[in-house]
Scaffold this active site. Sequence first.
Site, short mmCIF file in Angstrom:
data_model
loop_
_atom_site.label_atom_id
_atom_site.label_comp_id
_atom_site.label_asym_id
_atom_site.label_seq_id
_atom_site.Cartn_x
_atom_site.Cartn_y
_atom_site.Cartn_z
N ASP A 76 0.85 -1.18 0.00
CA ASP A 76 0.00 0.00 0.00
C ASP A 76 0.90 1.24 0.00
OD1 ASP A 76 -2.27 1.38 -0.10
OD2 ASP A 76 -3.11 0.67 1.80
N ASP A 263 -8.50 -6.28 1.48
CA ASP A 263 -7.50 -6.36 2.53
C ASP A 263 -8.02 -5.64 3.75
OD1 ASP A 263 -6.81 -3.62 1.20
OD2 ASP A 263 -5.78 -3.63 3.14
#
Length: 381
Positions: A76, A263
């Site tokens: 990320d 996620d």
Amino acid sequence: MNVLQLPHGQLRLPVFLPDATMGVVRSVDSADLARCGVQGVVMNVFHLMRHPGSSTVQALGGLHQMSGWQRPIVTDSGGFQAYSLIRQNPKNGSLTNNGITFRPGQSRRRFTLTPEKSIRLQVSYGADVVVCLDDCTHVDAPLETQRESVERTIAWARRCKREFERLVDQKELPREQRPLLLAVIQGGGSRDLRKRCANELLEIGFDGFGYGGWPLDGEGNLLVDILAYVRELVPAEFPTHALGVGHPAYVVACTRMGYDLFDSSMPTRDARHGRLYAFTSEAPPSIPPIGGEVPSSIPPHWGGRKGGADWFSYVYVTDDKHIKTDGPISPYCDCPCCTDYSLGYLHHLFEVKETLAFRLATMHNLRFVTRLMERLRAERR
Ligand SMILES: [Zn+2]
């Protein structure tokens, strides 16, 4: 889309990727993850930059080598941390068109992330899926903030793409060794802004797209309408990631909208807090009741913080009623905890604060989620 081919193997879709924010899924190791059927994890550039630090990650051989995890890793970008740290408390840093400066806890150490730096770090870490730096907002933020976030997200995505291409060309990576590059669609609750953002990003060209922004409203309800709308803006052949969606009921709802990747730290955090997930029936056939159609809203008591749904329930391991329970957490689970230990024993481990409690509970919730995704994959075929 059913399969995503990546440098470290494939992801069968839809897939849930537990958050390994600091380079580890808390309290379990990579062998434990594999035993639970986890296909990939998400790690976070912002947190890894702070601990152990980028040069240390590289000295330890990159994320895969460092963590002993040889399957796919999505990294990320740090955009969400800018939202959670800075947008909610400007004392923690600043956001400009150039990038993000973090000063968490008003510490003297500053961390700067530009779109280029975020991409350089993710590529140097050896990520399989690299995510563009974006400017994340809450759906309730004013329209002007959403507009600014969209323009910045588009401009940053353009810079990310340029840097990404420069790096993979420089490394002369063959096609199958190249990570994928994902862009994030912002725009809050405004359809016009979401559409503008999606169209611009599609025009720039990416391998996949993420739904950006906090996916729940102020009451904890999933933002069903705008999530479904954003999915429709992206042609079906592109994989889409519902960033931060982790509640089992919400994962089901978003899968049925067409999202492929999820996620969240929710299942593992819930496990450490003694909140365990259990199916209320043996494996397939179906996960009622979100049916073929997605309802316009999902109330929190149905799928939110307070309760489960009729196809799964919560087991609170520390409840006194479990002191002498000699059966497993769930008769429908095949995780290492349910196979070898009773719920009563797990209750005891929590009571005496034994670290094994966290490991076993985490494996149980991860196995619940991977089996949920198996069911959803079967439904999609
Ligand atoms: Zn289990």
